[in-house]
Enzyme design. Structure first.
Site, PDB file in Angstrom:
ATOM      1  N   GLY A  76       0.815  -1.196   0.000  1.00 14.97           N
ATOM      2  CA  GLY A  76       0.000   0.000   0.000  1.00 14.97           C
ATOM      3  C   GLY A  76       0.856   1.255   0.000  1.00 14.97           C
ATOM      4  N   SER A  77       0.266   2.359  -0.424  1.00 16.84           N
ATOM      5  CA  SER A  77       0.954   3.653  -0.366  1.00 16.84           C
ATOM      6  C   SER A  77       0.856   4.231   1.042  1.00 16.84           C
ATOM      7  CB  SER A  77       0.339   4.626  -1.375  1.00 16.84           C
ATOM      8  OG  SER A  77       0.595   4.176  -2.685  1.00 16.84           O
ATOM      9  N   GLY A  78       1.588   5.304   1.259  1.00 20.77           N
ATOM     10  CA  GLY A  78       1.568   5.967   2.551  1.00 20.77           C
ATOM     11  C   GLY A  78       2.788   5.659   3.399  1.00 20.77           C
ATOM     12  N   HIS A  79       3.754   4.960   2.831  1.00 19.34           N
ATOM     13  CA  HIS A  79       4.931   4.545   3.599  1.00 19.34           C
ATOM     14  C   HIS A  79       6.239   5.044   3.004  1.00 19.34           C
ATOM     15  CE1 HIS A  79       2.316   1.838   5.799  1.00 19.34           C
ATOM     16  NE2 HIS A  79       1.977   1.189   4.701  1.00 19.34           N
ATOM     17  N   ASP A  93      -2.073  -8.294   0.363  1.00 18.92           N
ATOM     18  CA  ASP A  93      -0.888  -8.352  -0.497  1.00 18.92           C
ATOM     19  C   ASP A  93      -0.576  -9.797  -0.872  1.00 18.92           C
ATOM     20  OD1 ASP A  93      -0.923  -6.147   1.460  1.00 18.92           O
ATOM     21  OD2 ASP A  93       0.878  -5.443   0.448  1.00 18.92           O
ATOM     22  N   HIS A 140       0.444   0.714  10.182  1.00 21.51           N
ATOM     23  CA  HIS A 140      -0.881   1.230   9.819  1.00 21.51           C
ATOM     24  C   HIS A 140      -1.661   1.588  11.068  1.00 21.51           C
ATOM     25  CE1 HIS A 140       0.414  -1.821   6.858  1.00 21.51           C
ATOM     26  NE2 HIS A 140       0.099  -0.881   5.998  1.00 21.51           N
TER      27      HIS A 140
END
Lengths: 332, 332
Positions: B54-57, B110, B219
């Site tokens: 996922g994005s955001g990392h 994932d 998260h």
């Protein structure tokens, strides 16, 4: 707004201790251990470059000590200029016999202490010259550019000066390219939230939950306007409009760009800003010769960003692209 | 908690657009433009390494595509795994005829999509192997290590795998060193504040103004305890005690250390943490062979940090020190 710290009064010294433990190419020196210098000084008659400033801005200031960049840095407490003794020690540490350039941001306390230290260093036989970062276009009118604050754009000056000195430039030549780089660099910032000085009871300033401030300084200095938050694209457009209203003489359509994060703003958002910068400059037929995106000059956990443009010429561009290494930035 | 964004639904795509504009050594590919790959693929029969998440990392995941590191990355929405199509495209992009290692964090979505994509890639004649990041010691007991989440320690696995593949290692050899690196890596995080998913009405979780959470996931997954905030040294001591309670077989007193910032926590504070890590490991006669300090794996604007230890052997250490280049990290 919580911090991962011990005694607030030890914040800077513990940070410096960790910095040099993690980066053995840096060393602490001086009576108060408030000078960061290269563990292996360049020597060889190279022109020395000393900087200094308050803590709370990492990688600025001391993080730019390294090959092809700076020789030493005098470190102050959070948001406070370094003391005179540290400035003098930083100048001495940078000296390898060819003179020392003091290159730092245009703030009163820093100037006072560096000026006194420079006089004392001159008395000891070190030739010292001073160039100030004055890139923040929100902090004074163009006619009073020498009153402007130094912010993220100083990174371009560090890089150009450091490369010129590494290439064997004389003190006059290093001073000249540094002045030219600063004269061609413009920065403007936006702030969304304050930061917290260690030990302070309250955040550095207050800003509403739905507000943004245009032109904020890296210590939270008041900007041009504060109003309702708006889209990233709208903010970038205004920032570029303001910057491009001050294109310097000699600009030839090539720029180095720094989209800088002030602290808490995620990298993702800096790339969203960069996308718009790239689109708008392309529309204006301005070519981005050097793109930099990341936290280069921060204000602890302040949310926000700044955009710096350096209107390069052939020599500045070549110096910006020359190899350099410091803990937070590698070029070439 | 304000963000510098446009339409929340465009967050990831605009971020990716900016990322590749600023870093021309990266390119977007795939039907949905949700694969980041090298602009100049390594080719030459090198084992390919694909990741995703996922994005955001950022810099994780796609920021580690580069020479001596990864070949491709499938990019999901914020905190959501990439879709199956992107996983398959990432595997195909990484394939240069010698097989592909899929190396990503142990999260259900994932795994499901990468597993399906791997089957389809195998049907197309690509040999695919999978190794999962499972370094978060707070997320399951040692007896159930295969249920642990993958967090910042995956960076060591990226580096070792990438160097082994760049050196001409076979798929079996790359898989073996990756598994060995992960088996020797332990991470634990602490969180002080939540982050804000673009478009969400509220922060990702709530935590009191005077609280800290030990063992938090990237998260915001619940950790081991939540209690009154305490000093940096006390937090580091507990994090190290927990990590050193699980020293892997074969550890020889040398470690690579990553003191990782989760987002809003300033670099200064990470060095304050690193100082204590260094002191405590020295007391235990553990040598830090590779020190890394910075934001390597973030959770947007979450305040907090994690500490990862990789108990290296000669080969892992050599691979961690081998030259590598990606937009956010340069080695050698």
């Amino acid at each position: 707004m919580k911090k991962l710290i011990n005694e607030p009064g030890n914040y800077v010294d513990e940070m410096l201790e960790g910095l040099v433990l993690a980066n053995p190419e840096l060393a602490l020196s001086g009576q108060g251990k408030r000078v960061v210098q290269r563990s292996a000084p360049a020597g060889n008659g190279k022109v020395g470059i000393a900087t200094g400033g308050g803590s709370g801005h990492l990688p600025l200031f001391c993080g730019y000590v390294g090959e092809g960049l700076l020789d030493s840095c005098a470190v102050g407490n959070v948001f406070e200029g370094p003391n005179m003794q540290s400035c003098l020690e930083a100048i001495s540490a940078a000296n390898a016999g060819a003179g020392v350039l003091c290159l730092y941001g245009n703030y009163g306390g820093d100037r006072m202490n560096f000026d006194m230290a420079s006089e004392m260093a001159e008395a000891e036989g070190i030739t010292v010259r001073t160039v100030l970062g004055i890139d923040d276009i929100a902090s004074a009118a163009p006619e009073e550019a020498d009153k402007r604050r130094g912010v993220a754009g100083i990174v371009f000056a560090y890089k150009a000066a450091g490369a010129k000195a590494a290439a064997g430039g004389s003190l006059d030549e290093v001073v000249e390219i540094t002045e030219r780089t600063i004269a061609r660099t413009r920065t403007i910032g936006i702030g969304l939230s304050p930061c917290l000085i260690p030990g302070a009871a309250a955040p550095s300033f207050e800003i509403g939950e739905t507000e943004v401030e245009m032109g904020i300084g890296i210590h939270g200095e008041a900007g041009i306007w504060r109003a309702a938050h708006r889209s990233a694209d709208e903010l970038v457009d205004e920032m570029l409009d303001r910057t491009l209203a001050e294109v310097p003489d000699g600009a030839d359509g090539r720029v180095a760009v720094l989209v800088n994060g002030l602290g808490a703003t995620p990298l993702d958002e800096l790339f969203i800003l960069y996308r718009r910068v790239s689109q708008r400059l392309t529309t204006r037929q301005i070519h981005i010769a050097v793109p930099l995106v990341g936290p280069f000059v921060t204000s602890m956990e302040m949310a926000g960003a700044s955009i710096s443009l350096c209107f390069v010429d052939d020599e500045i561009l070549s110096l910006l692209r020359a190899p350099a290494t410091c803990p937070f930035w590698r070029v070439g």
